[in-house]
Design a protein around this motif. Structure first.
Motif, short mmCIF file in Angstrom:
data_model
loop_
_atom_site.label_atom_id
_atom_site.label_comp_id
_atom_site.label_asym_id
_atom_site.label_seq_id
_atom_site.Cartn_x
_atom_site.Cartn_y
_atom_site.Cartn_z
N LEU A 234 -1.20 -0.31 -6.58
CA LEU A 234 -1.21 -1.04 -5.49
C LEU A 234 0.84 -1.00 -5.48
N CYS A 235 0.32 -1.45 -4.38
CA CYS A 235 2.17 -1.55 -4.02
C CYS A 235 2.60 -2.56 -3.13
N THR A 236 3.74 -3.52 -3.98
CA THR A 236 4.06 -4.88 -3.21
C THR A 236 5.47 -4.74 -2.98
N GLY A 237 5.66 -5.75 -1.75
CA GLY A 237 6.68 -5.37 -1.54
C GLY A 237 6.96 -4.73 -0.06
N GLY A 238 7.63 -4.54 0.90
CA GLY A 238 8.41 -4.04 1.35
C GLY A 238 7.37 -3.21 3.45
N MET A 239 6.80 -4.05 3.27
CA MET A 239 5.26 -3.68 4.27
C MET A 239 5.31 -3.74 5.77
N SER A 240 6.48 -4.28 5.73
CA SER A 240 6.92 -4.82 7.12
C SER A 240 7.61 -3.09 8.58
N VAL A 241 8.25 -3.35 9.13
CA VAL A 241 8.53 -2.81 10.03
C VAL A 241 9.59 -2.89 10.18
N ASP A 242 10.34 -3.70 9.56
CA ASP A 242 11.63 -3.42 9.09
C ASP A 242 13.43 -1.88 8.71
N SER A 260 -4.71 4.57 7.47
CA SER A 260 -4.77 3.37 8.23
C SER A 260 -3.21 3.18 7.71
N TYR A 261 -2.43 2.96 9.05
CA TYR A 261 -1.10 1.95 8.56
C TYR A 261 -1.31 0.48 9.20
N GLY A 262 -2.28 -0.37 8.95
CA GLY A 262 -2.33 -1.43 9.84
C GLY A 262 -4.00 -1.71 10.17
N ALA A 263 -4.64 -2.74 9.89
CA ALA A 263 -5.69 -3.33 10.34
C ALA A 263 -6.02 -4.70 10.76
N PRO A 264 -7.31 -4.56 11.63
CA PRO A 264 -7.04 -5.47 12.50
C PRO A 264 -7.81 -6.81 11.74
N VAL A 265 -7.28 -7.01 11.16
CA VAL A 265 -7.45 -8.42 9.86
C VAL A 265 -5.88 -9.44 10.22
N MET A 271 -1.07 -4.22 6.16
CA MET A 271 -2.22 -2.90 5.04
C MET A 271 -1.85 -1.08 4.98
N LEU A 272 -0.98 -0.34 4.35
CA LEU A 272 -1.44 0.86 4.32
C LEU A 272 -2.91 0.89 3.70
N LEU A 273 -3.78 1.79 3.63
CA LEU A 273 -4.27 2.19 2.56
C LEU A 273 -4.50 3.69 2.56
N ALA A 274 -4.33 4.78 1.55
CA ALA A 274 -4.30 6.07 1.38
C ALA A 274 -4.80 6.26 0.16
N TYR A 275 -5.84 7.74 0.47
CA TYR A 275 -6.15 8.21 -0.99
C TYR A 275 -5.57 9.61 -1.90
N TYR A 276 -5.09 9.59 -2.95
CA TYR A 276 -4.01 10.50 -3.28
C TYR A 276 -4.76 11.60 -4.15
N GLU A 277 -5.01 12.90 -4.01
CA GLU A 277 -6.33 13.58 -4.64
C GLU A 277 -5.27 14.36 -5.65
N VAL A 299 -6.55 -9.19 4.23
CA VAL A 299 -7.54 -7.95 4.17
C VAL A 299 -7.91 -7.38 2.57
N PHE A 300 -7.07 -7.99 2.21
CA PHE A 300 -7.20 -7.30 0.48
C PHE A 300 -8.45 -7.41 0.17
N ASP A 301 -8.77 -9.40 0.13
CA ASP A 301 -10.29 -9.24 -0.69
C ASP A 301 -11.10 -8.65 0.54
N LEU A 302 -11.39 -8.16 1.22
CA LEU A 302 -12.42 -7.19 2.01
C LEU A 302 -12.30 -5.91 1.80
N VAL A 303 -11.12 -5.16 1.19
CA VAL A 303 -11.25 -4.00 0.94
C VAL A 303 -11.54 -3.40 -0.89
N LEU A 304 -10.53 -4.77 -1.50
CA LEU A 304 -11.05 -4.57 -2.85
C LEU A 304 -11.95 -3.81 -3.87
N PRO A 305 -13.09 -4.88 -3.30
CA PRO A 305 -14.42 -4.47 -3.63
C PRO A 305 -14.97 -2.95 -3.17
#
Length: 344
Positions: A234-242, A260-265, A271-277, A299-305
């Motif tokens: 989990l990465c915190t900080g630096g997530m805007s478009v600046d 996805s980078y962005g969620a309709p919430v 939020m950015l979600l990625a998967y590392y293989e 959005v984190f509370d919706l995705v985390l479970p």
């Protein structure tokens, strides 16, 4: 339906309610329709003035409501669930573990569209606790054609409509970015919030790395946690478009598959979600927007479970969060017992 003498009704099913009235004491239903008459019931029934009863005649191809209710149970019931007793054509299913409840919404709608039967569930992708009620089912009439219940089974298919997925014991790494935190200008208050949320699901936080706004260092910190055995980063900080917000690019540079980078919430659009293989597994990497630090629910509370249950989240899943994705920031938060994130 036929009329028989009450003394001859043992083992038969009542076709109607029988009311008991005791002056100044009681007025209510002594026996409900669908009740199977026992030897002990006979004196009570006679005391109520019932010398004769209307009972159900067993007919080929016709099911009593309790028999039919078992069809709905089988359509819904999956692992990690227990059932209530069958009563008046009703069966409920109860969670046997803590976990993520998932509903096949299309099949649920198809069965409920058949008429004369109903299945009412919690919302899909809901976090539930052991002992929580998951679903209530009921047959509407006292009697129903067996052919109709067979049709319901056919519509539902081979897999139950409900599934209850246990949460996994995960190792979580936290990467905190930002010059202001790295150089000690301000105290980090983001990491503790995130750590507390994942611990609610039984996760172990194996560490927190604080780095400055250097894209290569952020990438390296994420990769090091994965090498240390983290199941999620989990990465915190630096997530805007600046221009100086480097976290999205750093996550991409790990080679992870960006969902996805962005969620309709709201809160949580960035939020950015990625998967590392790694070794045949896909490990979530999540870039968390700043609102997670201060907003009660995001959005984190919706995705985390779903991440904690190893339930793969797709871009289509995230797009679907738009309906119901507006948190109303109520003065008294009742989440998850509210509309936030529920959709259709």
């Amino acid at each position: 339906m036929k009329c028989v003498k009450t003394q001859d009704a043992v083992g038969h099913v009542l076709c109607h309610d029988i009311t008991q009235i005791i002056k100044d004491v009681k007025k209510g239903t002594a026996f409900r329709k669908g009740h199977i008459v026992t030897e002990e019931d006979i004196p009570v029934l006679l005391s109520l003035g019932k010398d004769n009863l209307y009972i159900w005649e067993k007919t080929e191809g016709i099911l009593h409501e309790n028999e039919a209710a078992e069809y709905l149970r089988d359509i819904c019931m999956n692992e990690n669930m227990i059932q209530s007793e069958v009563k008046e054509g009703k069966i409920e299913l109860i969670a046997e573990i803590d976990g993520l409840l998932k509903i096949d919404v299309d099949k649920l709608r198809a069965v409920n569209s058949l008429g004369e039967m109903m299945i009412a569930t919690r919302h899909t992708n809901t976090t539930v606790k052991k002992g929580d009620k998951l679903v209530g089912t009921r047959i509407i009439p006292l009697l129903i054609e067996q052919e109709k219940m067979e049709k319901a089974k056919e519509v539902a298919g081979d897999r139950p409509i409900l599934s209850l997925i246990p949460f996994k014991k995960k190792k979580v790494g936290i990467v905190t970015t930002g010059n202001e935190v790295f150089y000690g200008r301000i105290k980090d208050t983001f990491g503790p919030v995130v750590a507390e949320k994942v611990k609610e699901f039984g996760a172990d936080v194996i560490g927190q790395t604080i780095v400055n706004d250097d894209i290569e260092k952020i990438t390296k910190a994420v990769e090091e946690f994965i090498e240390q055995g983290a199941d999620m980063v989990l990465c915190t900080g630096g997530m805007s478009v600046d221009p100086d917000d480097k976290t999205p690019g750093a996550i991409k540079n790990t080679g992870a598959r960006i969902v996805s980078y962005g969620a309709p919430v709201l809160p949580g659009a960035m939020m950015l979600l990625a998967y590392y293989e790694k070794d045949g597994r896909e490990l979530p990497i999540v870039g968390l927007p700043g609102c997670v630090m201060y907003a009660k629910r995001t959005v984190f509370d919706l995705v985390l479970p779903r991440l904690m249950a190893d339930d793969m989240v797709t871009s289509d899943d995230l797009a679907g969060l738009g309906l119901g994705g507006l948190c109303l920031s109520c003065d008294i938060c009742t989440f998850p017992n509210c509309g936030f994130g529920k959709g259709v």
